[in-house]
Design a protein around this motif. Structure first.
Motif, short mmCIF file in Angstrom:
data_model
loop_
_atom_site.label_atom_id
_atom_site.label_comp_id
_atom_site.label_asym_id
_atom_site.label_seq_id
_atom_site.Cartn_x
_atom_site.Cartn_y
_atom_site.Cartn_z
N CYS A 94 4.45 -10.85 -10.73
CA CYS A 94 4.68 -9.72 -9.90
C CYS A 94 3.33 -9.81 -8.56
O CYS A 94 2.36 -10.09 -9.01
N GLY A 95 3.77 -9.49 -7.43
CA GLY A 95 2.60 -9.59 -6.28
C GLY A 95 2.60 -8.44 -5.49
O GLY A 95 3.81 -7.73 -5.44
N GLU A 96 1.55 -8.02 -4.89
CA GLU A 96 1.62 -6.88 -3.80
C GLU A 96 0.86 -7.62 -2.60
O GLU A 96 0.07 -8.21 -2.61
N ILE A 97 1.44 -7.27 -1.48
CA ILE A 97 1.15 -7.40 -0.19
C ILE A 97 0.31 -6.43 0.45
O ILE A 97 0.44 -5.26 0.42
N GLY A 98 -0.68 -6.87 1.45
CA GLY A 98 -1.22 -6.10 2.16
C GLY A 98 -1.88 -6.52 3.60
O GLY A 98 -1.69 -7.76 3.88
N TYR A 99 -1.81 -5.78 4.67
CA TYR A 99 -2.10 -6.20 6.03
C TYR A 99 -2.85 -5.15 6.83
O TYR A 99 -2.80 -3.96 6.47
N PHE A 100 -3.77 -5.68 7.49
CA PHE A 100 -4.65 -4.92 8.41
C PHE A 100 -4.53 -5.38 9.94
O PHE A 100 -5.16 -6.60 9.77
N LEU A 101 -4.08 -5.04 10.92
CA LEU A 101 -4.05 -5.82 12.05
C LEU A 101 -5.09 -4.94 13.09
O LEU A 101 -5.01 -3.66 12.73
N LEU A 102 -5.69 -5.59 14.00
CA LEU A 102 -6.34 -5.01 15.03
C LEU A 102 -5.29 -4.19 15.88
O LEU A 102 -4.21 -4.52 16.17
N SER A 132 5.69 -6.06 -4.08
CA SER A 132 5.43 -4.66 -3.70
C SER A 132 4.56 -4.50 -2.53
O SER A 132 3.66 -5.26 -2.28
N ALA A 133 4.58 -3.08 -2.05
CA ALA A 133 3.32 -2.77 -0.97
C ALA A 133 3.28 -1.24 -1.27
O ALA A 133 4.37 -0.57 -1.93
N ARG A 134 2.16 -0.68 -0.90
CA ARG A 134 2.15 0.68 -0.72
C ARG A 134 1.13 1.01 0.42
O ARG A 134 0.64 0.44 0.98
N CYS A 135 1.48 2.35 0.63
CA CYS A 135 0.64 3.04 1.74
C CYS A 135 0.34 4.31 1.47
O CYS A 135 0.96 5.03 0.73
N ASN A 136 -0.66 4.81 2.23
CA ASN A 136 -0.91 6.24 2.35
C ASN A 136 0.39 7.01 2.63
O ASN A 136 1.04 6.54 3.81
N SER A 137 0.89 8.14 2.25
CA SER A 137 2.10 8.67 2.82
C SER A 137 2.19 9.21 3.93
O SER A 137 3.08 9.57 4.74
#
Length: 185
Positions: A94-102, A132-137
């Motif tokens: 199991c892995g979780e992705i994350g990302y932050f773009l300018l 999986s991925a997660r975010c602030n609602s």
């Protein structure tokens, strides 16, 4: 180790990429909904940055693969992407992705393209069976990216993220290898 998509190329961070990294993690707009607060100075950012340096093709000490993401056209730095492996066995993991773009790359489909590339990397190159991925609602744009990447809402945790003096809920999305294969035939 490199990843690419139609408009993006990914590579491991190098020591000389610190200012690129800092441009993301010190940006209040980018970090508005992140699970961590923006870094307030280069010294604290450097501590975080050192954990993301990868000099070989090995997984980082924290079980992650962190990438600097660039546009193929113009080779401009777009942002940060990672996949963290939470568990692994002979049948996958199991892995979780994350990302932050300018911000200048928001609203142009780059984040969805990036998320899809990370998912493909996790399934085809890392041999995972679930991502999986997660975010602030409150982060409806990030939630939309997860949906466009083929992920399904699996649950919402109540008041688990503390931001700006308030507790926020968190949405969790996931996709299984068999779901991804069926959608990409």
């Amino acid at each position: 180790m490199k990843i690419s998509s139609e408009r993006l190329s990914f590579r491991f961070f190098k020591h000389e990429d610190f200012q690129l990294f800092y441009s993301v993690f010190s940006n209040e707009t980018v970090m508005r909904y992140a699970w961590i607060d923006k870094v307030s100075n280069e010294e604290s950012a450097n501590t975080l940055f050192e954990g993301f340096i990868n000099t070989g093709d090995e997984v980082n000490k924290d079980g992650s693969y962190a990438f600097a993401v660039f546009s193929k056209e113009g080779n401009e730095f777009v942002g940060f992407a990672d996949i963290v492996i939470h568990s692994r066995n002979n049948s996958g993991g199991c892995g979780e992705i994350g990302y932050f773009l300018l911000p200048e790359y928001w609203g142009k489909g780059f984040a969805t393209e990036l998320a899809k590339a990370l998912i493909e990397f996790g399934f085809t190159r890392l041999g995972l069976h679930k991502i999986s991925a997660r975010c602030n609602s409150n982060n409806l744009k990030s939630e939309g990216i997860m949906k466009k990447a083929g992920m399904t809402l699996e649950g919402e945790f109540r008041k688990v993220r503390f931001k700006y003096g308030n507790w926020d809920d968190e949405k969790n999305y996931g996709i299984l290898l068999e779901e991804w294969k069926a959608a990409n035939q």
